[in-house]
Enzyme design. Structure first.
Site, short mmCIF file in Angstrom:
data_model
loop_
_atom_site.label_atom_id
_atom_site.label_comp_id
_atom_site.label_asym_id
_atom_site.label_seq_id
_atom_site.Cartn_x
_atom_site.Cartn_y
_atom_site.Cartn_z
N HIS A 153 0.83 -1.22 0.00
CA HIS A 153 0.00 0.00 0.00
C HIS A 153 0.86 1.26 0.00
O HIS A 153 0.47 2.28 0.56
CB HIS A 153 -0.92 0.05 1.22
CG HIS A 153 -1.65 -1.23 1.48
ND1 HIS A 153 -2.86 -1.54 0.90
CD2 HIS A 153 -1.31 -2.32 2.24
CE1 HIS A 153 -3.25 -2.74 1.31
NE2 HIS A 153 -2.32 -3.25 2.11
N SER A 164 15.80 20.83 -16.55
CA SER A 164 14.65 21.70 -16.77
C SER A 164 15.14 22.99 -17.42
O SER A 164 16.24 23.44 -17.15
CB SER A 164 13.99 22.00 -15.43
OG SER A 164 13.24 23.20 -15.53
N LYS A 194 17.02 20.82 -11.27
CA LYS A 194 16.29 19.61 -11.67
C LYS A 194 17.15 18.59 -12.40
O LYS A 194 17.98 18.93 -13.24
CB LYS A 194 15.14 20.00 -12.60
CG LYS A 194 14.01 20.64 -11.88
CD LYS A 194 13.05 19.59 -11.40
CE LYS A 194 11.77 20.28 -10.94
NZ LYS A 194 10.73 19.34 -10.67
N GLU A 231 9.85 7.97 -17.24
CA GLU A 231 8.50 8.51 -17.46
C GLU A 231 7.99 8.17 -18.87
O GLU A 231 6.83 7.83 -19.07
CB GLU A 231 8.48 10.02 -17.23
CG GLU A 231 8.63 10.37 -15.76
CD GLU A 231 8.87 11.85 -15.51
OE1 GLU A 231 8.70 12.67 -16.43
OE2 GLU A 231 9.25 12.20 -14.38
#
Ligand code: ARG
Length: 457
Positions: A156, A277, A283, A290
């Site tokens: 979970h 970024s 970043k 992704e």
């Protein structure tokens, strides 16, 4: 437009109709398979005395020339042709004249495309399998090096019990091993040759289908000519297997994205596999993971698309089936890129062992082991569960871990606690005592790694 079927017609195809109908813009990639199949076909035609030796030789030589000319850029796919089959045939007739007109004897584009697609997909099944093998080798290496690298195991998305990096990666080893198994069973089931089915009902020529099938490396010839020209099950099965591979890669990507986040910092992705970024200088984004997660959608889409295309098609060939190609090709390209890049990404990423071990100790991951400690001292498990529940509540109220409690505090919760509790619930013990088959203890993992080592060799 060069006509394959002009005889019956008095009018030229409308330009928009032609553009809507044609498939050369995407089936051009079958040309090597088309030529390979045609060579086998004419060799058989000559053996059966359906064409002469000279005609066969001229056709084979012509086809090889066309293949080389395409590969070396001397012939381009010009879009005046309906599909790759008519293109190759027209080029052959242009090159060798009348003998070229005999190539299509005893054959239809229906069994021809069924063969070409099968040959193409069969190769791709093997290529995807090889990429999975490379991925498994990297997972194996990471497992071998991280038998004692502790990390929390989750249920979970909550910390549950401590595991190791070897154990966590071993779960993915199992998934990709099953994927390879699926590919091998698809390969076995699809490896039958449809050529000789004709348009749908075989031909009146004395074709030797078994001979062609052996030449092309098939297990045998298919047994029903109507099924042969209208079966795309192998594409659907392959797309289902590719979808499952993507589902596995996507879950793995999701974990990598989480582990790479600022909050977790379990891993660091290599600069070569991350992006920055345009505005935020700090970043370092896990774009590859992704994208792999994102591209899963288009592979599922291909599967759903072909299943839907096939569901209403009566026997035998119908033009709907031309729709098998674009999505299948796209799914194959996508999955191959994803496996390859994903392999490089995990091969180069670094684990922050100390951060993971610290995280594995927080969150009461040793609560089950504390309960088991009491069980070993004679308390029934359900009672022990209750006592440790109370202890966890006490710890939360006092903002400490179980192992931070003094023996007096523990004894106040229950007198059965003794000095040996600390060792019993240490991270090392929690992992090393998990000795069931398939569990994270390094001793058990070593046995599993031996099995994987044999599997990889
Ligand atoms: N381009 C067609 C396909 O991909 C080839 C078969 C055409 N056969 C036909 N009878 N029109 O399915």
């Amino acid at each position: 437009m060069a006509g394959l079927w002009g005889g019956r017609f008095t009018k030229k195809t409308d330009d928009e109709v032609f553009a809507f109908n044609e498939s050369l813009t995407f089936d051009y990639r079958l040309f090597e398979k088309d030529i390979e199949g045609s060579i086998a076909h004419v060799v058989m035609l000559e053996k059966q005395h359906i064409i002469s030796l000279e005609e066969k030789d001229a056709i084979v030589k012509g086809l090889i020339t066309i293949k080389n000319d395409i590969n070396e850029g001397r012939i381009e796919f010009s879009h005046d042709y309906e599909d790759v089959h008519s293109f190759v045939e027209a080029k052959l007739i242009e090159l060798i004249g009348d003998a070229g007109k005999k190539m299509h004897t005893g054959r239809s584009r229906n069994d021809q495309v069924a063969l070409d697609m099968r040959l193409y997909v069969r190769d791709e099944v093997v290529k995807v399998d090889e990429l999975l093998l490379e991925l498994l080798k990297v997972i194996f290496r990471i497992m071998s090096e991280n038998l004692n690298t502790y990390m929390p195991g989750f249920t979970h998305m909550q910390k549950a019990q401590p595991v190791t990096v070897a154990h966590h990666f071993g779960a993915y080893f199992e998934m990709f091993r099953r994927d390879r198994d699926r590919l091998s069973s698809i390969h076995k089931r699809m490896n039958y040759c449809p050529l000789g089915a004709g348009a749908l009902a075989g031909t009146t020529y004395d074709l030797d289908r078994d001979y062609v099938s052996t030449m092309l490396g098939f297990e045998g010839a298919t047994l029903n000519s109507m099924d042969s020209v209208s079966d795309r099950d192998y594409c659907i099965e392959f797309l289902a297997a590719l979808s499952t591979i993507m589902m596995h890669l996507s879950r793995f990507s999701e974990e990598i994205i989480i582990w790479n986040s600022n909050e977790y910092q379990f891993i660091e992705l290599d600069d070569a596999y991350s992006t920055g970024s345009s505005i935020m200088p700090q970043k370092k984004n896990p774009d590859i993971a992704e994208l792999v997660r994102g591209k899963t959608g288009r592979v599922y889409g291909a599967l759903m698309s072909l299943l839907t295309t096939m569901k209403g098609i009566p026997l035998a060939y119908n033009k709907d089936m031309q729709e098998d190609k674009e999505m299948t090709f796209d799914a194959i390209d996508t999955v191959k890129d994803c496996i390859h890049l994903f392999t490089g990404m995990i091969d180069t990423m670094k684990f922050n062992d100390a951060v993971m071990a610290k995280s594995a100790m927080n969150g009461f991951t040793n609560a089950t082991d504390a309960a088991d400690y009491l069980v070993k001292k004679g308390m029934p498990f359900r009672d022990a569960h209750g006592v440790i529940g109370e202890l966890v509540l006490y710890c939360i109220d006092n903002n400490k871990a179980i192992e931070d409690c003094t023996i007096e505090e523990l004894k106040a919760i229950h007198p059965m606690f003794e000095g040996d509790i600390y060792d019993a619930i240490s991270l090392k013990t929690c992992v090393e005592k998990r000795l069931t088959k398939g569990a994270p203890s390094p001793d058990r993992m070593r046995e599993v790694l031996n099995i994987y080592k044999d599997y990889l060799n």
